[in-house]
Design a protein around this motif. Structure first.
Motif, PDB file in Angstrom:
ATOM      1  N   GLU A 172      -2.067   7.354  10.445  1.00 18.88           N
ATOM      2  CA  GLU A 172      -1.774   6.091   9.880  1.00 18.88           C
ATOM      3  C   GLU A 172      -2.178   5.398   8.633  1.00 18.88           C
ATOM      4  OE1 GLU A 172      -0.691   3.151  13.248  1.00 18.88           O
ATOM      5  OE2 GLU A 172      -2.400   4.601  13.949  1.00 18.88           O
ATOM      6  N   LEU A 173      -1.632   4.770   7.798  1.00 19.22           N
ATOM      7  CA  LEU A 173      -2.051   4.195   6.622  1.00 19.22           C
ATOM      8  C   LEU A 173      -2.308   2.713   6.985  1.00 19.22           C
ATOM      9  CD1 LEU A 173       1.149   5.215   4.145  1.00 19.22           C
ATOM     10  CD2 LEU A 173      -1.146   6.353   4.508  1.00 19.22           C
ATOM     11  N   LEU A 174      -3.455   2.247   6.427  1.00 20.29           N
ATOM     12  CA  LEU A 174      -3.886   0.809   6.726  1.00 20.29           C
ATOM     13  C   LEU A 174      -2.964  -0.051   5.688  1.00 20.29           C
ATOM     14  CD1 LEU A 174      -7.754   0.958   6.357  1.00 20.29           C
ATOM     15  CD2 LEU A 174      -6.362   0.403   8.198  1.00 20.29           C
ATOM     16  N   SER A 175      -2.618  -1.145   6.562  1.00 20.16           N
ATOM     17  CA  SER A 175      -1.683  -2.118   6.143  1.00 20.16           C
ATOM     18  C   SER A 175      -1.983  -2.793   4.661  1.00 20.16           C
ATOM     19  CB  SER A 175      -1.262  -3.114   7.172  1.00 20.16           C
ATOM     20  OG  SER A 175      -2.576  -3.915   7.585  1.00 20.16           O
ATOM     21  N   SER A 176      -3.345  -3.070   4.521  1.00 22.56           N
ATOM     22  CA  SER A 176      -3.829  -3.824   3.214  1.00 22.56           C
ATOM     23  C   SER A 176      -3.777  -2.886   2.088  1.00 22.56           C
ATOM     24  CB  SER A 176      -5.049  -4.337   3.405  1.00 22.56           C
ATOM     25  OG  SER A 176      -6.071  -3.351   3.545  1.00 22.56           O
ATOM     26  N   GLY A 177      -3.722  -1.438   2.294  1.00 25.08           N
ATOM     27  CA  GLY A 177      -3.692  -0.510   1.244  1.00 25.08           C
ATOM     28  C   GLY A 177      -2.201   0.137   0.838  1.00 25.08           C
ATOM     29  N   ILE A 178      -1.202  -0.383   1.537  1.00 26.55           N
ATOM     30  CA  ILE A 178       0.116  -0.254   1.021  1.00 26.55           C
ATOM     31  C   ILE A 178       0.567  -1.229   0.124  1.00 26.55           C
ATOM     32  CG2 ILE A 178       0.587   1.116   3.331  1.00 26.55           C
ATOM     33  CD1 ILE A 178       2.525  -1.175   3.926  1.00 26.55           C
ATOM     34  N   LEU A 179       1.702  -0.683  -0.636  1.00 19.71           N
ATOM     35  CA  LEU A 179       2.291  -1.846  -1.796  1.00 19.71           C
ATOM     36  C   LEU A 179       3.444  -2.528  -1.103  1.00 19.71           C
ATOM     37  CD1 LEU A 179       2.095   1.000  -4.421  1.00 19.71           C
ATOM     38  CD2 LEU A 179       0.643  -0.791  -4.159  1.00 19.71           C
ATOM     39  N   ASP A 207      15.485   6.402  -3.309  1.00 15.28           N
ATOM     40  CA  ASP A 207      15.947   6.861  -4.700  1.00 15.28           C
ATOM     41  C   ASP A 207      15.741   6.021  -5.837  1.00 15.28           C
ATOM     42  OD1 ASP A 207      16.527   9.234  -3.371  1.00 15.28           O
ATOM     43  OD2 ASP A 207      18.394   8.873  -3.113  1.00 15.28           O
ATOM     44  N   ALA A 208      15.908   4.738  -5.543  1.00 16.59           N
ATOM     45  CA  ALA A 208      15.859   3.572  -6.469  1.00 16.59           C
ATOM     46  C   ALA A 208      14.668   3.528  -6.915  1.00 16.59           C
ATOM     47  CB  ALA A 208      16.426   2.385  -5.871  1.00 16.59           C
ATOM     48  N   LEU A 209      13.735   3.641  -6.317  1.00 16.69           N
ATOM     49  CA  LEU A 209      12.160   3.522  -6.682  1.00 16.69           C
ATOM     50  C   LEU A 209      11.482   4.574  -7.375  1.00 16.69           C
ATOM     51  CD1 LEU A 209      10.971   1.352  -3.488  1.00 16.69           C
ATOM     52  CD2 LEU A 209      11.432   0.639  -5.771  1.00 16.69           C
ATOM     53  N   GLY A 237       6.407  -4.782  -8.670  1.00 19.26           N
ATOM     54  CA  GLY A 237       6.986  -4.969 -10.266  1.00 19.26           C
ATOM     55  C   GLY A 237       8.125  -4.379 -10.502  1.00 19.26           C
ATOM     56  N   PHE A 238       9.353  -4.676  -9.979  1.00 16.04           N
ATOM     57  CA  PHE A 238      10.413  -4.073  -9.991  1.00 16.04           C
ATOM     58  C   PHE A 238      11.499  -4.791  -9.498  1.00 16.04           C
ATOM     59  CE2 PHE A 238      13.484  -0.914  -8.495  1.00 16.04           C
ATOM     60  CZ  PHE A 238      13.684  -0.079  -9.579  1.00 16.04           C
ATOM     61  N   PRO A 263      20.699  -8.639  -7.887  1.00 19.35           N
ATOM     62  CA  PRO A 263      19.391  -8.039  -8.313  1.00 19.35           C
ATOM     63  C   PRO A 263      18.458  -8.933  -7.432  1.00 19.35           C
ATOM     64  CG  PRO A 263      20.377  -8.914 -10.013  1.00 19.35           C
ATOM     65  CD  PRO A 263      21.365  -9.017  -8.922  1.00 19.35           C
ATOM     66  N   ILE A 264      17.119  -8.575  -7.163  1.00 18.55           N
ATOM     67  CA  ILE A 264      16.223  -9.146  -6.681  1.00 18.55           C
ATOM     68  C   ILE A 264      14.681  -8.661  -7.095  1.00 18.55           C
ATOM     69  CG2 ILE A 264      15.789  -7.757  -4.478  1.00 18.55           C
ATOM     70  CD1 ILE A 264      15.385 -10.549  -3.024  1.00 18.55           C
ATOM     71  N   THR A 265      14.010  -9.462  -7.309  1.00 18.73           N
ATOM     72  CA  THR A 265      12.617  -8.853  -7.879  1.00 18.73           C
ATOM     73  C   THR A 265      11.721  -8.624  -6.934  1.00 18.73           C
ATOM     74  OG1 THR A 265      12.989 -10.382 -10.005  1.00 18.73           O
ATOM     75  CG2 THR A 265      10.707  -9.524  -9.458  1.00 18.73           C
ATOM     76  N   LEU A 266      11.304  -7.359  -6.937  1.00 18.60           N
ATOM     77  CA  LEU A 266      10.005  -7.066  -5.782  1.00 18.60           C
ATOM     78  C   LEU A 266       8.679  -7.353  -6.824  1.00 18.60           C
ATOM     79  CD1 LEU A 266      11.284  -3.456  -4.726  1.00 18.60           C
ATOM     80  CD2 LEU A 266      11.491  -5.722  -3.532  1.00 18.60           C
TER      81      LEU A 266
END
Length: 195
Positions: free
Chosen positions: A106-113, A59-61, A185-186, A177-180
């Motif tokens: 399955e999603l490939l790991s290098s393609g996820i954010l 929800d936050a994202l 960039g969030f 707060p923490i920066t992703l």
């Protein structure tokens, strides 16, 4: 005259890799099955609070997902770690809609954010110790560790994977707060994880 023994026949369907054994497992409801550093790990699903934290992150994202057209999935999405072909099922995955896949499921790991894990008593060692190594090997740009059961509940962000290790780590107590970092960039308000 030398007589050689015939080689035993090898079935084309026989598993040649632990990953093949894992892929042949039947569906197991109420159990999370992963391959982590060459071991099949079976663990129970988390508590409702565990799932709610992943949903709260989702929800936050939402504004970020809408802005970029990204997809978010609390639980249930498997990620194939490129290289060792480990299979992880993060508590939350953020990806572009055209994320490359390993097979259909399955999603490939290098393609996820981003991959996120919510620590529970049964997953503490794996989430805190093993998953940062596994996700860094798979070039997952951001690993978010939500730890509500630590001595002091906290949130840790691992980023900048280089040669199978994260080179940056930031930790805050829940409520700060923490920066992703990029590519996400969030700025995340971690008070959403207060129980």
């Amino acid at each position: 005259m030398t007589i050689s023994k015939p080689e035993p026949a090898v079935s084309d369907t026989a598993p040649h890799h632990l990953r093949d054994v894992f892929d042949a497992l039947p569906p197991m409801p109420d159990v999370r099955a992963e391959v982590i550093e060459g071991k099949v790990i079976l663990s129970p699903l988390g508590t409702p609070e565990h799932s709610w934290m992943a949903s709260d992150l989702h929800d936050a994202l939402l504004p970020l997902r809408r802005e970029h057209g990204w997809r978010g999935a609390p639980g249930g999405v498997n990620v194939c770690i490129e290289g060792p072909r480990d299979s992880c099922q993060p508590d939350y995955v953020l990806s572009p809609p055209d994320c490359p896949r390993w097979g259909h499921l399955e999603l490939l790991s290098s393609g996820i954010l981003l991959a996120a894990e919510v620590v529970s008593p049964g997953s503490a060692r794996i989430d805190r110790d093993d998953k940062p190594k596994v996700y860094a090997k798979g070039k997952v740009p951001v690993y978010l560790l939500i730890d509500p059961i630590g001595d002091e509940p906290g949130v840790t962000v691992y980023s900048k994977p280089v040669d199978g290790a994260y080179t940056s780590m930031t930790k805050v107590t829940v409520g700060s707060p923490i920066t992703l970092p990029e590519p996400v960039g969030f700025e995340l308000d971690t008070s959403i994880f207060k129980g």
